[in-house]
Design an enzyme around this catalytic site. Structure first.
Site, short mmCIF file in Angstrom:
data_model
loop_
_atom_site.label_atom_id
_atom_site.label_comp_id
_atom_site.label_asym_id
_atom_site.label_seq_id
_atom_site.Cartn_x
_atom_site.Cartn_y
_atom_site.Cartn_z
N ASP A 99 0.83 -1.21 0.00
CA ASP A 99 0.00 0.00 0.00
C ASP A 99 0.87 1.26 0.00
O ASP A 99 0.66 2.17 -0.78
CB ASP A 99 -0.97 0.00 1.20
CG ASP A 99 -0.28 -0.23 2.55
OD1 ASP A 99 0.94 -0.50 2.59
OD2 ASP A 99 -0.96 -0.13 3.58
N ASP A 102 7.12 3.68 3.41
CA ASP A 102 7.37 4.78 4.34
C ASP A 102 8.84 4.73 4.76
O ASP A 102 9.71 5.14 4.00
CB ASP A 102 6.39 4.60 5.50
CG ASP A 102 6.35 5.75 6.48
OD1 ASP A 102 6.66 6.87 6.08
OD2 ASP A 102 6.00 5.53 7.65
N LYS A 130 6.35 7.58 0.36
CA LYS A 130 6.70 8.78 1.15
C LYS A 130 8.22 8.85 1.22
O LYS A 130 8.82 8.43 2.20
CB LYS A 130 6.19 8.63 2.59
CG LYS A 130 4.73 8.93 2.82
CD LYS A 130 4.50 9.09 4.31
CE LYS A 130 3.24 8.42 4.76
NZ LYS A 130 3.05 8.41 6.23
N ASP A 158 -5.09 2.11 6.89
CA ASP A 158 -5.80 2.30 8.14
C ASP A 158 -5.05 3.20 9.11
O ASP A 158 -3.84 3.44 8.98
CB ASP A 158 -5.96 0.95 8.84
CG ASP A 158 -4.63 0.46 9.45
OD1 ASP A 158 -3.64 0.35 8.70
OD2 ASP A 158 -4.58 0.21 10.67
#
Ligand code: IMP
Ligand code: MG
Length: 181
Positions: A99, A102, A130, A158
Site C-alpha cells: 500500500d 514509508d 513517502k 488504516d
C-alpha cells in the site's frame, strides 16, 4: 468526506486511472512470463484487488501479513510475519504489492525473507511512496503516487484498523492520533 479526514489527496477516479497505468506497465514488462502477485496485508488488499483485475499476463496471487506498527503512526522497525505465504515461490517471478512505502523497514525485511526462498525475480509495486521518511533504501519498480510526509488513510490504508473502507485516500486529522492540526 469523513469528519476525521482533513483533505482528500486522491479521489476514486484518480486512483482508478493510476492503477490502470501501473497495470499496463506491468503487463508490458512481464509479457511472456507468469507472474506471482504477493499482497502485503492488510493495507494493500484493495489496491491488489483493483490491480489484479487489470493484469492480462498469466498470474497467481498469494498473501502475506506483517506487523510493524501496532497502534501508532510510526513504524517500529521491528517487523514480524503474522501470516506466511501459502505457495512455494521457488523459481517464480514475484511482484510484491504494497500500500505504502514509508521508512522502508517492512519491505527491506520482507525482501530478505523472500530472496532466501530462491524466486526467479522480485519486483516491488507500491501505490504510495513517502520518500522523505525513508530510513532503509528500497528500490521501487512501480509506484503510483509520491506523497508528502502526512499520515494517510482510505483505499485499504488504516489508522488503528479504521478508515480502510474509504474509497479515496485522504490525510487523517492529526487530532485523531493526538498530534497537532
Ligand atoms: P514502513 O515499514 O515504515 O515502510 O511502513 C510500511 C507500512 O506502514 C505500510 O505497509 C503501511 O501499512 C504502514 N503505513 C506507513 N505510512 C502509513 C500511512 O500514512 N497511513 C497508513 N499506513 C501507513
Ligand atoms: Mg498498515
Amino acid at each position: 468526506m469523513h469528519k476525521d479526514v482533513q483533505e482528500i489527496l486522491f479521489t476514486e477516479e484518480q486512483l482508478k486511472a493510476r492503477v490502470a497505468q501501473l497495470a499496463e506497465q506491468i503487463n508490458r514488462d512481464y509479457e511472456g512470463k507468469e507472474l506471482m502477485l504477493i499482497s502485503v496485508l492488510r493495507g494493500s488488499f484493495i489496491f491488489m484487488a483493483d490491480l489484479v483485475r487489470q493484469i492480462t499476463v498469466p498470474c497467481k496471487v498469494d498473501f502475506m501479513a506483517v506487523s510493524s506498527y501496532g497502534k501508532g503512526t510510526v513504524s517500529s522497525g521491528q517487523v514480524q510475519i503474522t501470516k506466511d505465504l501459502s505457495e512455494d515461490i521457488t523459481g517464480q517471478h514475484l511482484l510484491v504489492v504494497e500500500d505504502i512505502l514509508d521508512s522502508g523497514n517492512t519491505l527491506s525485511y520482507l525482501l530478505e525473507i523472500l530472496w532466501a526462498r530462491r524466486p526467479a525475480s522480485i519486483r516491488l509495486c507500491t501505490l504510495l511512496d513517502k520518500p522523505e521518511r525513508r530510513v532503509k533504501p528500497v528500490k521501487l519498480d512501480y509506484a503510483g503516487f509520491s506523497i508528502p510526509d502526512a499520515f494517510v488513510v482510505g483505499y485499504g490504508l488504516d489508522y488503528d484498523e479504521h478508515y480502510r473502507n474509504l474509497p479515496y485516500i485522504g490525510v487523517l486529522r492529526p487530532s485523531v492520533y493526538g498530534g497537532e492540526e
